[in-house]
Design a protein around this motif. Structure first.
Motif, PDB file in Angstrom:
ATOM      1  N   TRP A 126      67.198  35.041 -10.560  1.00  0.00           N
ATOM      2  CA  TRP A 126      66.596  35.117 -11.896  1.00  0.00           C
ATOM      3  C   TRP A 126      67.165  36.353 -12.577  1.00  0.00           C
ATOM      4  O   TRP A 126      67.125  37.451 -12.023  1.00  0.00           O
ATOM      5  N   HIS A 127      67.666  36.167 -13.799  1.00  0.00           N
ATOM      6  CA  HIS A 127      68.117  37.294 -14.611  1.00  0.00           C
ATOM      7  C   HIS A 127      67.374  37.217 -15.944  1.00  0.00           C
ATOM      8  O   HIS A 127      67.754  36.461 -16.834  1.00  0.00           O
ATOM      9  N   ILE A 128      66.306  37.991 -16.058  1.00  0.00           N
ATOM     10  CA  ILE A 128      65.438  37.956 -17.235  1.00  0.00           C
ATOM     11  C   ILE A 128      65.342  39.364 -17.794  1.00  0.00           C
ATOM     12  O   ILE A 128      64.895  40.283 -17.108  1.00  0.00           O
ATOM     13  N   HIS A 129      65.769  39.546 -19.043  1.00  0.00           N
ATOM     14  CA  HIS A 129      65.737  40.897 -19.610  1.00  0.00           C
ATOM     15  C   HIS A 129      65.471  40.859 -21.106  1.00  0.00           C
ATOM     16  O   HIS A 129      65.690  39.843 -21.783  1.00  0.00           O
ATOM     17  N   SER A 130      64.956  41.975 -21.604  1.00  0.00           N
ATOM     18  CA  SER A 130      64.724  42.172 -23.047  1.00  0.00           C
ATOM     19  C   SER A 130      63.829  41.091 -23.646  1.00  0.00           C
ATOM     20  O   SER A 130      64.068  40.616 -24.759  1.00  0.00           O
ATOM     21  N   THR A 131      62.790  40.693 -22.918  1.00  0.00           N
ATOM     22  CA  THR A 131      61.818  39.725 -23.427  1.00  0.00           C
ATOM     23  C   THR A 131      60.470  40.415 -23.599  1.00  0.00           C
ATOM     24  O   THR A 131      60.311  41.600 -23.295  1.00  0.00           O
ATOM     25  N   LEU A 132      59.482  39.645 -24.071  1.00  0.00           N
ATOM     26  CA  LEU A 132      58.110  40.154 -24.195  1.00  0.00           C
ATOM     27  C   LEU A 132      57.216  39.615 -23.090  1.00  0.00           C
ATOM     28  O   LEU A 132      55.989  39.653 -23.192  1.00  0.00           O
ATOM     29  N   ILE A 133      57.815  39.117 -22.034  1.00  0.00           N
ATOM     30  CA  ILE A 133      57.063  38.571 -20.900  1.00  0.00           C
ATOM     31  C   ILE A 133      56.319  39.695 -20.179  1.00  0.00           C
ATOM     32  O   ILE A 133      56.890  40.735 -19.870  1.00  0.00           O
ATOM     33  N   GLN A 134      55.027  39.487 -19.921  1.00  0.00           N
ATOM     34  CA  GLN A 134      54.187  40.520 -19.313  1.00  0.00           C
ATOM     35  C   GLN A 134      53.853  40.246 -17.854  1.00  0.00           C
ATOM     36  O   GLN A 134      53.536  41.177 -17.108  1.00  0.00           O
ATOM     37  N   THR A 135      53.879  38.996 -17.437  1.00  0.00           N
ATOM     38  CA  THR A 135      53.493  38.666 -16.061  1.00  0.00           C
ATOM     39  C   THR A 135      54.512  37.732 -15.421  1.00  0.00           C
ATOM     40  O   THR A 135      55.148  36.918 -16.096  1.00  0.00           O
TER      41      THR A 135
END
Length: 371
Positions: A126-135
């Protein structure tokens, strides 16, 4: 040969860098406005539109009327609407195109993970960055093939305990989020090799259960609120890189030499006044970076030219903010500032490591520039 590199006024260099970046951005903005008004921009827009229509297989007769390209045409609207409506599918398909085992996601429009992700349990990264995801959802435990969790620069406030069931996890990057704690279950990820929790600011400790991580070679817990080196870190017997800079350390543990494999140790921007003699027992240490402003006692052998150690003592003398920053624009937040500092030091250290020879000292130079 061993070297002691003394670098003065890092703040001045950083301020100069920031000023130049601001000037460059202002120039880019003016250049963009100029191009927007020019005929060249109109020609470029038409060419890009024609190229896009051809790529999508749109007949020329639909966008070219009386010899003129109609860039206001809504021919591609349907395609764009379908793309927005199926954003999660688009991300999934893009991941499949490059690598069917890799999931990538970025952008402030994301406040939670797409529902389709739950069905892709075959994913390894998983490569997840610069989002507003909190959990991060508890169903992450279903991804038993997971090797890399790369989650920097989001809004994550906590990690689920289920993360401990990822037995094949090798890398975890949760840097520059809003974590206040790390779940002790992470200690069950026995194959973990890299752990990056830097830039969370309020993180004060790591659970003792992380002592079980015997394969870890890289730990970065810089830009947090640690007052001591976590006990669990001292029990990571294969650790080679430790960055605990920009914290609140006032001393180092006397048994720091338990880290027999340690090669790079970053300690700058703490409150250290001395370094223990046990540092001399770290035989594989080749890079040590400290802040020298308050350092009054250290083993003289650390600066011995007969050792391979590059000892870097940073003299970061703060100067008036009015001299560093424009009055109409400042760094947005403490986290942004820490991120900027980290990137600056990363570039400096990489350059230092690549040099075969480094100067024995760097002369302090005072200067003023008008840009």
């Amino acid at each position: 040969m061993g070297h002691k590199v003394v670098v003065f006024d890092i703040s001045v260099v950083r301020a100069l860098w920031e000023t130049r970046v601001k000037k460059h951005k202002a120039w880019q903005k003016k250049e963009a406005e100029r191009l927007e008004k020019s005929a060249l921009e109109k020609i470029k827009e038409e060419w890009d539109f024609v190229a896009e229509c051809r790529r999508k297989g749109v007949p020329q007769a639909q966008y070219c009327k009386n010899g003129f390209v109609d860039t206001n045409s809504r021919i591609l609207d349907k395609i764009e609407r379908n793309s927005v409506a199926r954003q999660s599918s688009w991300v999934k398909d893009r991941g499949k195109q490059s690598n069917p085992f890799v999931f990538e996601l970025s952008g402030a429009q994301w406040k939670e993970l797409p529902d389709s992700l739950k069905e892709q349990t075959h994913l390894k990264e998983w490569h997840i960055h610069s989002t507003l995801i909190q959990t991060i959802p508890a169903y992450i435990e279903l991804f038993q093939a997971m090797r890399i969790l790369d989650l920097p620069e989001n809004q994550i406030t906590c990690l689920p305990a289920e993360i401990g069931r990822l037995k094949n996890l090798k890398e975890l990057n949760v840097s520059f989020n809003h974590l206040r704690s790390i779940p002790p279950e992470l200690g069950d990820c026995e194959n973990l090799e890299r752990l990056d929790c830097s830039g969370n600011l309020d993180l004060m400790e790591l659970p003792f259960e992380l002592s079980n991580l015997k394969q870890v070679t890289f730990v970065d817990i810089s830009a947090n609120n640690f007052s001591s080196v976590p006990i669990c870190v001292l029990r990571m017997c294969r650790l080679q890189w430790l960055d605990i800079s920009s914290n609140n350390l006032s001393d180092l543990p006397q048994d720091i030499d338990r880290l027999e494999e340690l090669q790079s140790f970053l300690l700058y921007k703490n409150k250290l006044t001395y370094l223990p003699q046990a540092m001399l027992n770290l035989k594989k240490l080749t890079l040590l970076v400290v802040s020298g402003d308050h350092l009054v006692e250290l083993p003289t052998a650390l600066c011995d030219a007969s050792t391979p150690l590059k000892f870097v003592s940073l003299m970061d003398n703060p100067i008036d903010k009015a001299q560093c920053q424009d009055s109409d624009e400042t760094i947005e937040s403490e986290q942004d500032r820490q991120h900027f500092d980290k990137e600056f030091m990363k570039a400096y250290i990489e350059d230092l490591k690549e040099r075969e020879a480094v100067p024995s000292y760097t002369t302090k130079v005072s200067f003023s520039l008008q840009l």
